[in-house]
Structure formats: C-alpha cells, structure tokens
Motif scaffolding. Structure first.
Motif, PDB file in Angstrom:
ATOM      1  N   ARG A   3       0.834  -1.194   0.000  1.00 44.53           N
ATOM      2  CA  ARG A   3       0.000   0.000   0.000  1.00 44.53           C
ATOM      3  C   ARG A   3       0.871   1.248   0.000  1.00 44.53           C
ATOM      4  O   ARG A   3       1.807   1.378   0.790  1.00 44.53           O
ATOM      5  CB  ARG A   3      -0.894  -0.005   1.230  1.00 44.53           C
ATOM      6  CG  ARG A   3      -1.777   1.222   1.339  1.00 44.53           C
ATOM      7  CD  ARG A   3      -2.531   1.212   2.638  1.00 44.53           C
ATOM      8  NE  ARG A   3      -3.535   0.170   2.649  1.00 44.53           N
ATOM      9  CZ  ARG A   3      -4.782   0.341   2.233  1.00 44.53           C
ATOM     10  NH1 ARG A   3      -5.149   1.509   1.743  1.00 44.53           N
ATOM     11  NH2 ARG A   3      -5.654  -0.645   2.286  1.00 44.53           N
ATOM     12  N   VAL A   4       0.570   2.182  -0.896  1.00 45.58           N
ATOM     13  CA  VAL A   4       1.238   3.475  -0.890  1.00 45.58           C
ATOM     14  C   VAL A   4       0.684   4.268   0.283  1.00 45.58           C
ATOM     15  O   VAL A   4      -0.522   4.255   0.525  1.00 45.58           O
ATOM     16  CB  VAL A   4       0.966   4.222  -2.215  1.00 45.58           C
ATOM     17  CG1 VAL A   4       1.527   5.636  -2.163  1.00 45.58           C
ATOM     18  CG2 VAL A   4       1.551   3.447  -3.387  1.00 45.58           C
ATOM     19  N   PRO A   5       1.538   4.950   1.057  1.00 44.02           N
ATOM     20  CA  PRO A   5       1.014   5.772   2.159  1.00 44.02           C
ATOM     21  C   PRO A   5      -0.085   6.689   1.652  1.00 44.02           C
ATOM     22  O   PRO A   5       0.058   7.360   0.632  1.00 44.02           O
ATOM     23  CB  PRO A   5       2.252   6.545   2.622  1.00 44.02           C
ATOM     24  CG  PRO A   5       3.404   5.654   2.267  1.00 44.02           C
ATOM     25  CD  PRO A   5       3.013   4.986   0.979  1.00 44.02           C
ATOM     26  N   ALA A   6      -1.181   6.721   2.396  1.00 45.76           N
ATOM     27  CA  ALA A   6      -2.361   7.449   1.933  1.00 45.76           C
ATOM     28  C   ALA A   6      -2.062   8.920   1.669  1.00 45.76           C
ATOM     29  O   ALA A   6      -2.533   9.486   0.680  1.00 45.76           O
ATOM     30  CB  ALA A   6      -3.480   7.303   2.955  1.00 45.76           C
ATOM     31  N   GLY A   7      -1.282   9.539   2.547  1.00 44.05           N
ATOM     32  CA  GLY A   7      -0.967  10.950   2.360  1.00 44.05           C
ATOM     33  C   GLY A   7      -0.231  11.207   1.064  1.00 44.05           C
ATOM     34  O   GLY A   7      -0.541  12.145   0.324  1.00 44.05           O
ATOM     35  N   ARG A   8       0.770  10.348   0.773  1.00 42.00           N
ATOM     36  CA  ARG A   8       1.548  10.521  -0.444  1.00 42.00           C
ATOM     37  C   ARG A   8       0.693  10.267  -1.681  1.00 42.00           C
ATOM     38  O   ARG A   8       0.757  11.007  -2.668  1.00 42.00           O
ATOM     39  CB  ARG A   8       2.748   9.568  -0.434  1.00 42.00           C
ATOM     40  CG  ARG A   8       3.695   9.755  -1.608  1.00 42.00           C
ATOM     41  CD  ARG A   8       4.789   8.699  -1.589  1.00 42.00           C
ATOM     42  NE  ARG A   8       5.497   8.679  -0.317  1.00 42.00           N
ATOM     43  CZ  ARG A   8       6.370   7.745   0.025  1.00 42.00           C
ATOM     44  NH1 ARG A   8       6.598   6.716  -0.800  1.00 42.00           N
ATOM     45  NH2 ARG A   8       6.981   7.801   1.189  1.00 42.00           N
ATOM     46  N   ALA A   9      -0.104   9.203  -1.633  1.00 44.89           N
ATOM     47  CA  ALA A   9      -0.959   8.874  -2.777  1.00 44.89           C
ATOM     48  C   ALA A   9      -1.978   9.977  -3.037  1.00 44.89           C
ATOM     49  O   ALA A   9      -2.216  10.371  -4.183  1.00 44.89           O
ATOM     50  CB  ALA A   9      -1.683   7.547  -2.524  1.00 44.89           C
ATOM     51  N   ASN A  10      -2.586  10.493  -1.970  1.00 45.45           N
ATOM     52  CA  ASN A  10      -3.570  11.556  -2.131  1.00 45.45           C
ATOM     53  C   ASN A  10      -2.938  12.837  -2.651  1.00 45.45           C
ATOM     54  O   ASN A  10      -3.543  13.564  -3.450  1.00 45.45           O
ATOM     55  CB  ASN A  10      -4.292  11.825  -0.817  1.00 45.45           C
ATOM     56  CG  ASN A  10      -5.244  10.706  -0.453  1.00 45.45           C
ATOM     57  OD1 ASN A  10      -5.712   9.962  -1.303  1.00 45.45           O
ATOM     58  ND2 ASN A  10      -5.530  10.564   0.844  1.00 45.45           N
ATOM     59  N   ALA A  11      -1.721  13.140  -2.198  1.00 47.30           N
ATOM     60  CA  ALA A  11      -1.024  14.331  -2.679  1.00 47.30           C
ATOM     61  C   ALA A  11      -0.723  14.207  -4.170  1.00 47.30           C
ATOM     62  O   ALA A  11      -0.911  15.162  -4.941  1.00 47.30           O
ATOM     63  CB  ALA A  11       0.269  14.542  -1.886  1.00 47.30           C
ATOM     64  N   LEU A  12      -0.278  13.011  -4.567  1.00 44.34           N
ATOM     65  CA  LEU A  12       0.023  12.791  -5.979  1.00 44.34           C
ATOM     66  C   LEU A  12      -1.255  12.844  -6.819  1.00 44.34           C
ATOM     67  O   LEU A  12      -1.296  13.458  -7.889  1.00 44.34           O
ATOM     68  CB  LEU A  12       0.710  11.435  -6.148  1.00 44.34           C
ATOM     69  CG  LEU A  12       1.404  11.147  -7.483  1.00 44.34           C
ATOM     70  CD1 LEU A  12       2.460  12.214  -7.774  1.00 44.34           C
ATOM     71  CD2 LEU A  12       2.039   9.766  -7.463  1.00 44.34           C
ATOM     72  N   GLY A  13      -2.304  12.205  -6.305  1.00 48.99           N
ATOM     73  CA  GLY A  13      -3.570  12.238  -7.019  1.00 48.99           C
ATOM     74  C   GLY A  13      -4.107  13.651  -7.152  1.00 48.99           C
ATOM     75  O   GLY A  13      -4.636  14.037  -8.202  1.00 48.99           O
ATOM     76  N   THR A  14      -3.974  14.437  -6.088  1.00 47.20           N
ATOM     77  CA  THR A  14      -4.435  15.827  -6.117  1.00 47.20           C
ATOM     78  C   THR A  14      -3.648  16.650  -7.123  1.00 47.20           C
ATOM     79  O   THR A  14      -4.207  17.501  -7.832  1.00 47.20           O
ATOM     80  CB  THR A  14      -4.310  16.449  -4.720  1.00 47.20           C
ATOM     81  OG1 THR A  14      -5.107  15.694  -3.792  1.00 47.20           O
ATOM     82  CG2 THR A  14      -4.769  17.897  -4.721  1.00 47.20           C
ATOM     83  N   LEU A  15      -2.347  16.390  -7.216  1.00 47.07           N
ATOM     84  CA  LEU A  15      -1.514  17.089  -8.195  1.00 47.07           C
ATOM     85  C   LEU A  15      -1.985  16.777  -9.616  1.00 47.07           C
ATOM     86  O   LEU A  15      -2.182  17.692 -10.435  1.00 47.07           O
ATOM     87  CB  LEU A  15      -0.049  16.684  -8.021  1.00 47.07           C
ATOM     88  CG  LEU A  15       0.925  17.225  -9.077  1.00 47.07           C
ATOM     89  CD1 LEU A  15       0.961  18.749  -9.042  1.00 47.07           C
ATOM     90  CD2 LEU A  15       2.325  16.643  -8.856  1.00 47.07           C
ATOM     91  N   PHE A  16      -2.157  15.487  -9.917  1.00 47.06           N
ATOM     92  CA  PHE A  16      -2.625  15.112 -11.250  1.00 47.06           C
ATOM     93  C   PHE A  16      -4.007  15.696 -11.541  1.00 47.06           C
ATOM     94  O   PHE A  16      -4.286  16.141 -12.656  1.00 47.06           O
ATOM     95  CB  PHE A  16      -2.666  13.586 -11.389  1.00 47.06           C
ATOM     96  CG  PHE A  16      -1.320  12.933 -11.455  1.00 47.06           C
ATOM     97  CD1 PHE A  16      -0.326  13.439 -12.272  1.00 47.06           C
ATOM     98  CD2 PHE A  16      -1.043  11.793 -10.688  1.00 47.06           C
ATOM     99  CE1 PHE A  16       0.928  12.830 -12.344  1.00 47.06           C
ATOM    100  CE2 PHE A  16       0.192  11.176 -10.753  1.00 47.06           C
ATOM    101  CZ  PHE A  16       1.188  11.695 -11.576  1.00 47.06           C
ATOM    102  N   LEU A  17      -4.873  15.691 -10.539  1.00 51.59           N
ATOM    103  CA  LEU A  17      -6.221  16.221 -10.719  1.00 51.59           C
ATOM    104  C   LEU A  17      -6.180  17.720 -11.002  1.00 51.59           C
ATOM    105  O   LEU A  17      -6.925  18.224 -11.860  1.00 51.59           O
ATOM    106  CB  LEU A  17      -7.046  15.943  -9.462  1.00 51.59           C
ATOM    107  CG  LEU A  17      -8.511  16.403  -9.486  1.00 51.59           C
ATOM    108  CD1 LEU A  17      -9.280  15.720 -10.602  1.00 51.59           C
ATOM    109  CD2 LEU A  17      -9.173  16.130  -8.143  1.00 51.59           C
ATOM    110  N   THR A  18      -5.314  18.432 -10.296  1.00 52.78           N
ATOM    111  CA  THR A  18      -5.198  19.878 -10.500  1.00 52.78           C
ATOM    112  C   THR A  18      -4.701  20.200 -11.902  1.00 52.78           C
ATOM    113  O   THR A  18      -5.258  21.063 -12.596  1.00 52.78           O
ATOM    114  CB  THR A  18      -4.248  20.489  -9.458  1.00 52.78           C
ATOM    115  OG1 THR A  18      -4.741  20.218  -8.144  1.00 52.78           O
ATOM    116  CG2 THR A  18      -4.125  21.991  -9.654  1.00 52.78           C
ATOM    117  N   VAL A  19      -3.658  19.481 -12.337  1.00 60.39           N
ATOM    118  CA  VAL A  19      -3.115  19.720 -13.676  1.00 60.39           C
ATOM    119  C   VAL A  19      -4.145  19.343 -14.739  1.00 60.39           C
ATOM    120  O   VAL A  19      -4.292  20.036 -15.751  1.00 60.39           O
ATOM    121  CB  VAL A  19      -1.803  18.941 -13.879  1.00 60.39           C
ATOM    122  CG1 VAL A  19      -1.272  19.148 -15.295  1.00 60.39           C
ATOM    123  CG2 VAL A  19      -0.760  19.381 -12.864  1.00 60.39           C
TER     124      VAL A  19
END
Length: 251
Positions: A3-19
């Motif tokens: 499992r990817v740490p939730a904080g890191r995964a959410n941060a990465l997902g949020t970055l992709f979503l923003t772009v």
C-alpha cells in the motif's frame, strides 16, 4: 508492491487532478481543443491510479486499472470491427497511437473513469455485489452522456447512423451499460470482495470534478453551448456523485 502511504498517494492524485483541471480549462478556451484530449486522459488515468493506490494498495490498483483498460479496449475493438455492442462507428486519425483501429487513450479512459465509477458504486452499495455492479455501470455510462457529444463535435469519431441524442444512437448507451458492468466485474475481482467498500474518496472527488467540469463546459464554455447535454449529463452524474458522498460520509 504494498500500500502506498495514503498521504503521499492523495497528494500525488491531487496534483494530477489539479493539472488535469487546468488542461480542461485550457481545452475549453483553445481554438484546437482536440490537442488536449490525450494529455487530459493521461492525467485522468494517473490521477485514478494514485488515488486507488492509496485506498487499495499499489498492486491491487494496478491490477484493477489494467483489467478495466483491457476490458474497455476489447469492447472497442469489437465495436470497430463488428458494430457490437455500441453500434457502427469509426475513429478518425486525430487520436494517436492506435492499436487495432482503437486509440490507446480511449482504453486508458475506460481504466481511469472505470476506477472512479467503481468507487462511486462501492459507496452506494458497499456490500451488495450485483447492486454495486449495476450502480457502477450506471455511473460510468452517465459520463458518456458528456463524452460522446463532446468527442463527436471534435471529430474524434463518427457514427454511421444518426441517433436521437445529439446524433448518437441508443445502442451506444446500451453497449456502455453492458461493457461498464463488465468493467465493474473485473475491477471487483482485482480489488477483492473484502475491499469493495474501502473508502476511496479521492476517486469520488475525481468523479465529482469530471461531472462539474463537463457541466460547466457544455453550459457556458463550448461554442456553441449545449444546455441539453449539460442538463442530461450534469443531473445524471450529479445524482450518482451526491448519493455516493451521502453514503460514504461518516455519520
């Protein structure tokens, strides 16, 4: 892979979503919006994978995404070659690369939105197998109320016969329901029955953002605007999103 740490995964997902959202805005304002289709789909897929990895673990997320991509791709190849299950249509040469007459980004879109629709279904029916499959199929098909009219107006694919909904035949939506149900089934197997109800709120955010962005685009950004598509897609996707948030929010 764990499992990817939730904080890191959410941060990465949020970055992709923003772009991705920035690219969607740029697409709506551009004289050549079709040029943004590929990047938007790649960001959609990356966003879905990131959020899914945080919820289900990297291995399960990758397996679920791959299964959805392959299922969608197989259906598209069958559709191009035989007209089943969507009806007779063909892709233009705008989207590349293509494999077997199907653009690769189309298959990736099935994967990205397939995971988002699965998260919606898991929130709506966390412990009911067939209800969850039906809810997910409906949530994913609701997206096509936006997708097909937009892609047809951009010239990315054409239908051999006109249909009742902005030139799109009813068979297309019947086919979407069928293929979307298959996508929900393979994602369920990949994620595992015990994790079907695991919170994946990042994917719910992705589904909601797509609903909002498409509604605004058809209502006010595209030239000409199309209030019929804005209402049809916005109400349908919005209803699934609202129900999912209501069911998933802690009481």
């Amino acid at each position: 892979m764990g499992r990817v740490p939730a904080g890191r995964a959410n941060a990465l997902g949020t970055l992709f979503l923003t772009v991705m959202t920035v690219c969607q805005v740029a697409s709506g304002l551009s004289a050549r919006p079709e040029r943004f289709t590929g990047p938007i789909v790649l960001l959609l897929a990356a966003c879905a994978l990131a959020f899914a990895s945080g919820a289900w673990g990297t291995a399960r997320a990758a397996k679920a995404f791959g299964a959805a991509v392959l299922t969608g791709y197989a259906a598209e190849v069958a559709g191009v070659l035989t007209g089943f299950p969507f009806g007779e249509y063909r892709y233009s040469d705008v989207l590349w690369p293509q494999v077997g007459g199907v653009p690769v980004v189309v298959a990736l879109a099935w994967g990205g939105m397939g995971l988002a629709a699965y998260a919606v279904a898991s929130a709506v029916a966390p412990s009911r197998g067939w209800v969850r499959v039906c809810a997910g199929a409906g949530a994913l098909t609701a997206w096509d109320l936006f997708l097909d009219p937009q892609m047809v107006r951009l010239g990315l694919w054409t239908w051999v016969r006109d249909g009742f909904y902005r030139g799109i035949p009813l068979s297309n939506f019947a086919g979407w329901l069928l293929v979307s149900a298959l996508v929900m089934g393979v994602v369920t197997l990949a994620v595992g029955h015990g994790r079907g109800g695991a919170p994946a709120r990042g994917l719910l955010v992705l589904y909601t953002v797509m609903a909002v962005m498409e509604t605004v685009a058809f209502a006010a950004v595209f030239d000409p605007p199309d209030p019929v598509v804005a209402a049809a897609g916005g109400i349908t996707m919005g209803a699934f999103a609202a129900l999912a948030w209501r069911r998933s929010w802690p009481r």
